[in-house]
Design an enzyme around this catalytic site. Structure first.
Site, PDB file in Angstrom:
ATOM      1  N   GLU A 130       0.918  25.458 -52.575  1.00  0.00           N
ATOM      2  CA  GLU A 130       1.281  24.954 -51.247  1.00  0.00           C
ATOM      3  C   GLU A 130       2.608  25.546 -50.786  1.00  0.00           C
ATOM      4  O   GLU A 130       2.797  25.822 -49.603  1.00  0.00           O
ATOM      5  CB  GLU A 130       1.372  23.422 -51.275  1.00  0.00           C
ATOM      6  CG  GLU A 130       0.054  22.711 -51.528  1.00  0.00           C
ATOM      7  CD  GLU A 130      -0.922  22.866 -50.387  1.00  0.00           C
ATOM      8  OE1 GLU A 130      -1.385  24.000 -50.152  1.00  0.00           O
ATOM      9  OE2 GLU A 130      -1.232  21.854 -49.737  1.00  0.00           O
ATOM     10  N   THR A 183       1.347  25.593 -39.106  1.00  0.00           N
ATOM     11  CA  THR A 183       2.003  24.443 -39.723  1.00  0.00           C
ATOM     12  C   THR A 183       3.471  24.389 -39.278  1.00  0.00           C
ATOM     13  O   THR A 183       4.014  23.315 -39.027  1.00  0.00           O
ATOM     14  CB  THR A 183       1.912  24.516 -41.256  1.00  0.00           C
ATOM     15  OG1 THR A 183       0.537  24.663 -41.607  1.00  0.00           O
ATOM     16  CG2 THR A 183       2.445  23.258 -41.908  1.00  0.00           C
TER      17      THR A 183
END
Lengths: 311, 311
Positions: A130, A183
């Site tokens: 991530e 994001t």
């Protein structure tokens, strides 16, 4: 055992009141991955089908997560791992695409090594994937991918991951408008400070959400699914969000909100019939918008990653 | 039944992570109240011993809460109620003094009328007493006083009150420094806006707190008792707060924080022996400070207000 084929599921993070804290695991939406031992040491990404993603280990979330695991192995091993990914979750969809790859890799490698690591350690390795994908080692997607069901991430150091009970007969409709939301953009749109009054309402709802799962109280579950803090900002990035949400709730959905940082929108429904009704209506609305989209119905996946085949 | 004598308990609101949301009910610390039917209609406060508080019905929290109840009665009654209060909880102590009086009054009147109202309706009436006492119809103390145990107030309209499970063998030490902190001052010291990052940690802990009670996980219960938002501000109003908190935790308390808006400080302890150790140490520290104080040990009261005698 030398080779493992797994199903690595999509996940929904945030879940209305639980920004950065709550997540849940889906069933039937996910990647397929095959991981096998090879004589060459280290990690090799041998093949990715379905999406155009980097094959270099250090630039691939599954590769990076796998390397993080190997680094923590206490004993030297004289072999390595090869990873093939049939990628079905589109990156940037908001349903944990990078988490599925990262979590899947460490889950399978751990199995092939006879499980030297705990689930919580695997979560830590997967978070490194991530970190590569979005700049932060976020936990909200890798935790439900590895543990299944609903999860809560407690952020004090050391971080704790709680596995929460699942509401019976719960389905989730995922509408994925095929637009790109970065994001970084979804993060930048959030305020740094929030009203204390709204934060109080939000944390009351997080408490109510957890209580509702433990008591199987679907009305309370529904009543807790409000987001006073994040949704008012991020929903602006998703065309037709308000109309979709109003329709889902009118059709009997228990709650509706933004999955992860979007653009996917989730709707929780009690029973398959309700989920089918919601899906049909949302499909009809989104067809009129000239935006390509996908829509799925999923159960809540209580176990997370599943082994499809082992050799 | 014409007369009821009740024990109306003290309560702890806020509970670290749960500002404005969580509360719990104490045992052994509380007021005694006698409520009897009288021919004269309405509510009469006939006697208050222990503290100097107003006897006029409209200026007394028990009176105002009782009037709110009578106003909602569907049938006319040709009698009224007289209330005597043996006040043991000092107003301004931070352990729900006004809530005990208000909740006790409506609990007893409802009983003497053969229970026309639900517990949730009684909470609403009792909140009118809180409105008189501090300007806001706050729920966090009247809810645990009436329901017992741990409670969570969910703030969306309509407000919902959840009764949470109680951790086994849990004791609470209450240190009450006899200084005055005005609720208005304790409110004014709080920021209007808070960091989103801290709010996220706080709501993760509210979820963890609820999960810990449901799973009887005392380590998680302890780990959830952090307050990133309110305690850093309000603790400045309480002399020696940090020293007390550090000592309580060193002595094995599961958590320590400000009760309500202070100045009382609560410490949760597992087992009576741990509570006794914590009490002894805190007593020793506070004696050196030349501030008058009281200190009590209490169990968590699972039922709330109790009937002592009925005639």
């Amino acid at each position: 055992m030398n080779e493992l084929t797994i199903f690595s599921p999509a996940t929904v993070a945030n879940i209305s009141c639980g920004f950065d804290v709550l997540g849940c695991c889906l069933d039937g939406i996910g990647d397929e991955m095959t991981i096998r031992k090879i004589p060459q040491k280290g990690i090799r990404i041998s093949k990715i089908t379905g999406m155009d993603l980097p094959l270099e280990t250090e630039n691939n979330v599954a590769g990076v997560a796998g390397l993080a695991l190997l680094k923590k192995l206490k004993e030297d091993i004289n072999f390595g791992f090869e990873i093939e990914i049939v990628k079905k979750i589109k990156p940037g969809s908001g349903i944990g695409s990078s988490a599925a790859s990262a979590a899947g890799a460490v889950f399978a490698i751990n199995h092939l090594l006879d499980k030297p690591f705990t689930e919580l350690e695997l979560i830590d390795f997967a978070r490194e994937g991530e970190r590569l994908a979005c700049g932060f080692p976020i936990t909200d997607n890798v935790a439900p991918a590895l543990l299944g069901g609903f999860t809560l991430v407690k952020h004090d150091e050391p971080q704790k991951i709680l596995k929460l009970p699942v509401l019976k007969d719960l389905f989730i409709v995922i509408l994925h408008p095929q637009i790109e939301i970065k994001t970084s953009e979804a993060r930048a749109i959030l305020p740094i400070q929030v009203d204390l009054n709204l934060a109080v309402k939000q944390w009351a709802n997080v408490g109510a959400f957890v209580h509702a799962l433990h008591t199987q109280d679907e009305l309370l579950f529904a009543a807790s699914l409000h987001d006073y803090i994040v949704e008012p900002h991020r929903s602006k990035l998703i065309p037709g969000f308000e109309e979709i949400k109003d329709t889902a709730l009118e059709q009997g959905a228990l709650g509706c909100g933004i999955s992860g940082s979007g653009p996917s929108i989730f709707s929780f429904c009690k029973g398959i019939q309700s989920a089918q009704n919601v899906k049909d209506k949302l499909e009809k609305i989104y067809r009129s918008k000239n935006i390509p989209f996908q829509i799925h119905i999923s159960k809540i996946n209580p176990v997370g990653i599943q082994i499809v085949e082992s050799k």
